[in-house]
Design an enzyme around this catalytic site. Sequence first.
Site, mmCIF file in Angstrom:
data_model
loop_
_atom_site.group_PDB
_atom_site.id
_atom_site.type_symbol
_atom_site.label_atom_id
_atom_site.label_comp_id
_atom_site.label_asym_id
_atom_site.label_seq_id
_atom_site.Cartn_x
_atom_site.Cartn_y
_atom_site.Cartn_z
ATOM 1 C CG HIS A 1 -0.368 0.066 2.530
ATOM 2 N ND1 HIS A 1 0.382 -0.953 3.077
ATOM 3 C CD2 HIS A 1 -0.416 1.035 3.492
ATOM 4 C CE1 HIS A 1 0.770 -0.615 4.299
ATOM 5 N NE2 HIS A 1 0.307 0.586 4.569
ATOM 6 C CG ASP B 1 4.610 3.148 7.571
ATOM 7 O OD1 ASP B 1 3.784 3.420 6.684
ATOM 8 O OD2 ASP B 1 4.320 2.452 8.564
ATOM 9 C CG HIS B 2 4.119 -0.202 4.587
ATOM 10 N ND1 HIS B 2 4.031 -1.545 4.855
ATOM 11 C CD2 HIS B 2 3.655 0.428 5.695
ATOM 12 C CE1 HIS B 2 3.528 -1.726 6.066
ATOM 13 N NE2 HIS B 2 3.294 -0.529 6.590
ATOM 14 C CG HIS C 1 3.502 -1.640 11.711
ATOM 15 N ND1 HIS C 1 4.257 -0.511 11.903
ATOM 16 C CD2 HIS C 1 2.789 -1.424 10.577
ATOM 17 C CE1 HIS C 1 4.007 0.360 10.934
ATOM 18 N NE2 HIS C 1 3.110 -0.175 10.107
ATOM 19 C CG HIS D 1 -0.055 4.417 4.652
ATOM 20 N ND1 HIS D 1 -0.834 3.698 5.535
ATOM 21 C CD2 HIS D 1 -0.881 5.358 4.111
ATOM 22 C CE1 HIS D 1 -2.062 4.183 5.536
ATOM 23 N NE2 HIS D 1 -2.106 5.200 4.688
ATOM 24 C CG ASP E 1 0.318 -1.381 7.896
ATOM 25 O OD1 ASP E 1 1.195 -2.223 8.147
ATOM 26 O OD2 ASP E 1 0.529 -0.148 7.938
ATOM 27 C CG HIS F 1 -4.203 0.249 6.674
ATOM 28 N ND1 HIS F 1 -4.236 0.791 7.939
ATOM 29 C CD2 HIS F 1 -2.997 0.614 6.144
ATOM 30 C CE1 HIS F 1 -3.108 1.453 8.162
ATOM 31 N NE2 HIS F 1 -2.347 1.372 7.089
#
Length: 254
Positions: free
Chosen positions: A52, A56-57, A164, A54, A126, A109
């Site tokens: 996805h 942080d990915h 995570h 975001h 996530d 998400h």
Amino acid sequence: MQPTPIPALSDNYIWSLGDGDGDWLLIDPGDAEPVMAALGDRPPPRAILLTHHHDDHIGGVPALLAHWPGVPVHAPADPRIGHADRRIGGGDHVDAGRWRFEVLATPGHTVSHIAFHGHGLLFSGDTLFSLGCGRLFEGTPRDMLGSLDRLAALPDTTLVCCGHEYTLANAAFARVVDPDNAALRRRQAQATTMRDQGHPTLPSTLGEERACNPFLRIDAPAVRASVAARAPAAASDRVEAFAELRRWKDGFRA
């Protein structure tokens, strides 16, 4: 073929998957630095897979492509993700070296979230965490519940490789929701020991998650009873019960 979690940022895991011949894949590299520290002297990965949009990915992708030019990037059909060579969605497949992954649509998400399943592995991003699930930033409770149902239908032995290290925090909530669940108590104790020893709590197995994760146990009488104690009107409807459980988790403080 054992998946390896690479700790990144505050609590992320970037996943690598390799074989004995030096071939490997990279999943959700939110930061290039830990990847380079762990794997930078290897030949390029066969592919980078993204679940996805975001940061942080995906945040490490530009630097990794600068180091390994030409590595194929497979990503959801979402314009918020750059550097993608192939846009994919539910029902597609990714072939890279000896690996073949089925792409599962897992909105909730985010609206374009996907997961990768194959070789006994599930890279769930996530959507599904150990003992929890992702927040609903873009999708609806019905979206997320459908996504979790889709993942829960995979074999018990599937290794869940999520994005995570949330297991202990999720366990604290799960124990409130499902306090008499012996499998959950064992999983919490196991995870506590692993973290005390500095080890990741992941991957878990899908069988463990079905036994312990309240978001996969929305039909269990104990979970419904806990939801009913908070919101009696929600408990009789599967989607509303899930929505209430997610709202409860959003505001939960151990």
